[in-house]
Design a protein around this motif. Structure first.
Motif, PDB file in Angstrom:
ATOM      1  N   MET A 113       0.842  -1.174   0.000  1.00  0.00           N
ATOM      2  CA  MET A 113       0.000   0.000   0.000  1.00  0.00           C
ATOM      3  C   MET A 113       0.891   1.242   0.000  1.00  0.00           C
ATOM      4  O   MET A 113       1.863   1.313   0.742  1.00  0.00           O
ATOM      5  N   VAL A 114       0.554   2.208  -0.827  1.00  0.00           N
ATOM      6  CA  VAL A 114       1.311   3.445  -0.935  1.00  0.00           C
ATOM      7  C   VAL A 114       0.462   4.590  -0.397  1.00  0.00           C
ATOM      8  O   VAL A 114      -0.714   4.728  -0.760  1.00  0.00           O
ATOM      9  N   LEU A 115       1.084   5.385   0.458  1.00  0.00           N
ATOM     10  CA  LEU A 115       0.384   6.499   1.083  1.00  0.00           C
ATOM     11  C   LEU A 115       1.223   7.759   0.958  1.00  0.00           C
ATOM     12  O   LEU A 115       2.460   7.690   0.949  1.00  0.00           O
ATOM     13  N   ILE A 116       0.556   8.906   0.884  1.00  0.00           N
ATOM     14  CA  ILE A 116       1.239  10.200   0.869  1.00  0.00           C
ATOM     15  C   ILE A 116       0.824  10.951   2.120  1.00  0.00           C
ATOM     16  O   ILE A 116      -0.359  11.002   2.466  1.00  0.00           O
ATOM     17  N   CYS A 117       1.793  11.538   2.795  1.00  0.00           N
ATOM     18  CA  CYS A 117       1.502  12.347   3.964  1.00  0.00           C
ATOM     19  C   CYS A 117       2.389  13.593   3.952  1.00  0.00           C
ATOM     20  O   CYS A 117       3.301  13.706   3.130  1.00  0.00           O
ATOM     21  N   GLN A 118       2.099  14.496   4.851  1.00  0.00           N
ATOM     22  CA  GLN A 118       2.882  15.719   4.943  1.00  0.00           C
ATOM     23  C   GLN A 118       3.431  15.821   6.346  1.00  0.00           C
ATOM     24  O   GLN A 118       2.763  15.464   7.315  1.00  0.00           O
ATOM     25  N   GLY A 119       4.692  16.288   6.463  1.00  0.00           N
ATOM     26  CA  GLY A 119       5.273  16.458   7.781  1.00  0.00           C
ATOM     27  C   GLY A 119       6.776  16.311   7.765  1.00  0.00           C
ATOM     28  O   GLY A 119       7.429  16.449   6.732  1.00  0.00           O
ATOM     29  N   ASP A 120       7.309  15.983   8.935  1.00  0.00           N
ATOM     30  CA  ASP A 120       8.740  15.864   9.169  1.00  0.00           C
ATOM     31  C   ASP A 120       9.099  14.380   9.272  1.00  0.00           C
ATOM     32  O   ASP A 120       8.612  13.682  10.164  1.00  0.00           O
ATOM     33  N   ILE A 121       9.941  13.910   8.385  1.00  0.00           N
ATOM     34  CA  ILE A 121      10.296  12.488   8.356  1.00  0.00           C
ATOM     35  C   ILE A 121      10.924  12.008   9.662  1.00  0.00           C
ATOM     36  O   ILE A 121      10.762  10.857  10.043  1.00  0.00           O
ATOM     37  N   THR A 122      11.611  12.887  10.368  1.00  0.00           N
ATOM     38  CA  THR A 122      12.283  12.466  11.603  1.00  0.00           C
ATOM     39  C   THR A 122      11.295  12.158  12.727  1.00  0.00           C
ATOM     40  O   THR A 122      11.688  11.573  13.729  1.00  0.00           O
ATOM     41  N   ASP A 123      10.026  12.536  12.560  1.00  0.00           N
ATOM     42  CA  ASP A 123       9.002  12.249  13.569  1.00  0.00           C
ATOM     43  C   ASP A 123       8.177  11.011  13.244  1.00  0.00           C
ATOM     44  O   ASP A 123       7.263  10.670  13.985  1.00  0.00           O
ATOM     45  N   ILE A 134       4.418   2.191  -6.064  1.00  0.00           N
ATOM     46  CA  ILE A 134       3.252   1.377  -6.443  1.00  0.00           C
ATOM     47  C   ILE A 134       3.713   0.043  -7.034  1.00  0.00           C
ATOM     48  O   ILE A 134       3.181  -1.018  -6.699  1.00  0.00           O
ATOM     49  N   ASP A 135       4.701   0.093  -7.894  1.00  0.00           N
ATOM     50  CA  ASP A 135       5.182  -1.120  -8.564  1.00  0.00           C
ATOM     51  C   ASP A 135       5.901  -2.078  -7.623  1.00  0.00           C
ATOM     52  O   ASP A 135       5.973  -3.275  -7.902  1.00  0.00           O
ATOM     53  N   ASN A 136       6.439  -1.563  -6.510  1.00  0.00           N
ATOM     54  CA  ASN A 136       7.280  -2.397  -5.642  1.00  0.00           C
ATOM     55  C   ASN A 136       6.695  -2.677  -4.263  1.00  0.00           C
ATOM     56  O   ASN A 136       7.237  -3.499  -3.543  1.00  0.00           O
ATOM     57  N   ALA A 137       5.620  -1.994  -3.901  1.00  0.00           N
ATOM     58  CA  ALA A 137       5.033  -2.196  -2.572  1.00  0.00           C
ATOM     59  C   ALA A 137       3.528  -2.436  -2.667  1.00  0.00           C
ATOM     60  O   ALA A 137       2.749  -1.770  -2.015  1.00  0.00           O
ATOM     61  N   PRO A 138       3.113  -3.406  -3.495  1.00  0.00           N
ATOM     62  CA  PRO A 138       1.672  -3.594  -3.690  1.00  0.00           C
ATOM     63  C   PRO A 138       0.968  -4.350  -2.566  1.00  0.00           C
ATOM     64  O   PRO A 138      -0.245  -4.316  -2.487  1.00  0.00           O
TER      65      PRO A 138
END
Length: 176
Positions: free
Chosen positions: A1-11, A137-141
């Motif tokens: 599953m592929v998801l998009i989010c917004q924020g700080d990767i370190t958190d 998408i192609d690698n994490a279905p």
């Protein structure tokens, strides 16, 4: 599953976060510098000093996450964008492919990616977002594997939404 989010990767509290690194695994500015700072600079420097360098562009390696919420850091060396005619797209895709492969090999079920190579390496952001999403998408279905693309800036998140509108068949979820 592929998801998009917004924020700080370190958190992020995923099994791993991805460090958009240079081939020498040296701390830099942007995402890389923030990850080193939050993970614990000395500990992460010591861990990366044991990894043979230089990495090949697109190669992915694993270290502990140390003081991060994420248990691991997957470091991948992104391509420097020249003009789009020097295999930059395939090299960038390889970063995402190899990081997902490494996560799966280590039985991780979630990984958060920054927008690799779109900072000081100069990759055009909209193209980088499209490559990231398509490759993820192609690698994490698998439904039991979550690959997040985290975008720090509002304008990058807006571009990701535009890309999804242009590609309505892509199985990508907007997430918190």
């Amino acid at each position: 599953m592929v998801l998009i989010c917004q924020g700080d990767i370190t958190d992020r509290d995923t099994d791993a976060i991805v460090n958009a690194s240079n081939t020498r695994l040296l701390p830099g500015a942007g995402v890389c510098g923030a990850i080193y700072a939050k993970a614990g600079f000395a500990k992460l420097m010591e861990a990366t000093s044991r990894i043979p360098v230089p990495l090949k562009v697109g190669q992915a390696v694993l270290t502990p996450g140390f003081d991060l919420k994420a248990r691991y850091i997957i470091h991948t060396a992104g391509p420097v964008f020249v003009d789009g005619n020097h295999e930059e797209a395939s090299l960038l895709a390889r970063c995402y492919e190899n990081a997902i492969r490494l996560a799966k090999e280590n039985e991780l079920s979630s990984v958060t990616f920054p927008l690799i190579a779109a900072g000081i390496f100069g990759y055009p952001k909209k193209e980088a977002i499209a490559i990231a999403l398509k490759t993820m998408i192609d690698n994490a279905p698998e439904e039991d594997f979550k690959a997040y693309l985290i975008l720090y800036k509002d304008e990058d998140f807006a571009q990701a939404k535009e890309i999804l509108e242009e590609n309505p068949a892509w199985p990508v979820v907007l997430s918190d």
